[in-house]
Design an enzyme around this catalytic site. Structure first.
Site, PDB file in Angstrom:
ATOM      1  N   HIS A  67      -3.687  -7.030  -2.141  1.00  0.00           N
ATOM      2  CA  HIS A  67      -4.127  -6.216  -3.266  1.00  0.00           C
ATOM      3  C   HIS A  67      -5.641  -6.121  -3.303  1.00  0.00           C
ATOM      4  O   HIS A  67      -6.331  -6.875  -2.629  1.00  0.00           O
ATOM      5  CB  HIS A  67      -3.607  -6.793  -4.585  1.00  0.00           C
ATOM      6  CG  HIS A  67      -4.053  -8.202  -4.844  1.00  0.00           C
ATOM      7  ND1 HIS A  67      -3.440  -9.281  -4.251  1.00  0.00           N
ATOM      8  CD2 HIS A  67      -5.050  -8.701  -5.596  1.00  0.00           C
ATOM      9  CE1 HIS A  67      -4.041 -10.397  -4.646  1.00  0.00           C
ATOM     10  NE2 HIS A  67      -5.032 -10.070  -5.459  1.00  0.00           N
ATOM     11  N   GLY A  68      -6.118  -5.169  -4.081  1.00  0.00           N
ATOM     12  CA  GLY A  68      -7.548  -5.037  -4.235  1.00  0.00           C
ATOM     13  C   GLY A  68      -7.914  -3.953  -5.217  1.00  0.00           C
ATOM     14  O   GLY A  68      -7.100  -3.117  -5.590  1.00  0.00           O
TER      15      GLY A  68
END
Length: 148
Positions: A67-68
Site C-alpha cells: 500500500h501507499g
C-alpha cells in the site's frame, strides 16, 4: 456496506497471476493501476517500493497488503492478486506470498486509509476467507469473500 465493498470490483481481481518476485508483481499492479487512474506507472511503482523499504507489507500466512499514498490520486484504488506460485516477500514467517491486496490512497488520506487497511487485515486473518481466496475459481467468489 463495508468501505472495501465501495471500491473493489470484479475487474480489479486478478487470478492465477504469474510473477517471479515482488518487483515483477509491483510492476504488474502499477501498470494496472495506471490504466485505471491515468497516473504515471513509475510514480505508482516507486510509491509501492518506497513503502516496502520501510518494512515488508507481507503479513505472514502467505498474504500481503502492499500500500501507499500517491500524490495526485483523488480516490482510493484497490486490487486483488492471487499468484499462481507464491513468491518470497520478506514476511516475518518466511512463507511465500500468493495473495496480495494492493491499496493506493490519496496523499492526504488519513482515517479512510487506516479503515481500509484494518478491514483488509481482518479479512485476511480469517482462515475460511483465506481458503476461499486461494481456491475460488471466479472473481465474484473472491469479491464476496472480501466484501461480505
Amino acid at each position: 456496506m463495508s468501505e472495501l465493498a465501495k471500491i473493489l470490483f470484479e475487474k480489479q481481481i486478478f487470478l492465477d497471476v504469474q510473477a517471479s518476485d515482488v518487483n515483477s508483481l509491483f510492476r504488474l499492479a502499477s501498470s494496472n493501476f495506471s490504466s485505471q487512474s491515468h497516473l504515471n506507472e513509475d510514480l505508482i511503482f516507486n510509491c509501492l517500493q518506497d513503502r516496502e523499504k520501510l518494512g515488508s507489507t507481507g503479513l505472514g500466512l502467505g498474504v500481503a497488503i502492499p500500500h501507499g499514498r500517491v500524490k495526485g490520486l483523488k480516490n482510493p484504488l484497490i486490487s486483488f492478486y492471487r499468484l499462481e506460485k507464491g513468491i518470497d516477500y520478506g514476511s516475518s514467517d518466511s512463507e511465500p506470498v500468493d495473495i496480495s491486496i494492493f491499496l493506493l490512497v490519496p496523499e492526504v488520506a488519513t482515517q479512510l486509509h487506516l479503515e481500509l487497511l484494518s478491514e483488509i487485515a481482518q479479512t485476511l486473518a480469517d482462515k475460511n476467507k483465506r481458503e476461499v481466496l486461494r481456491c475460488g475459481q471466479l472473481p465474484n467468489e473472491i469479491l464476496d469473500a472480501l466484501t461480505i
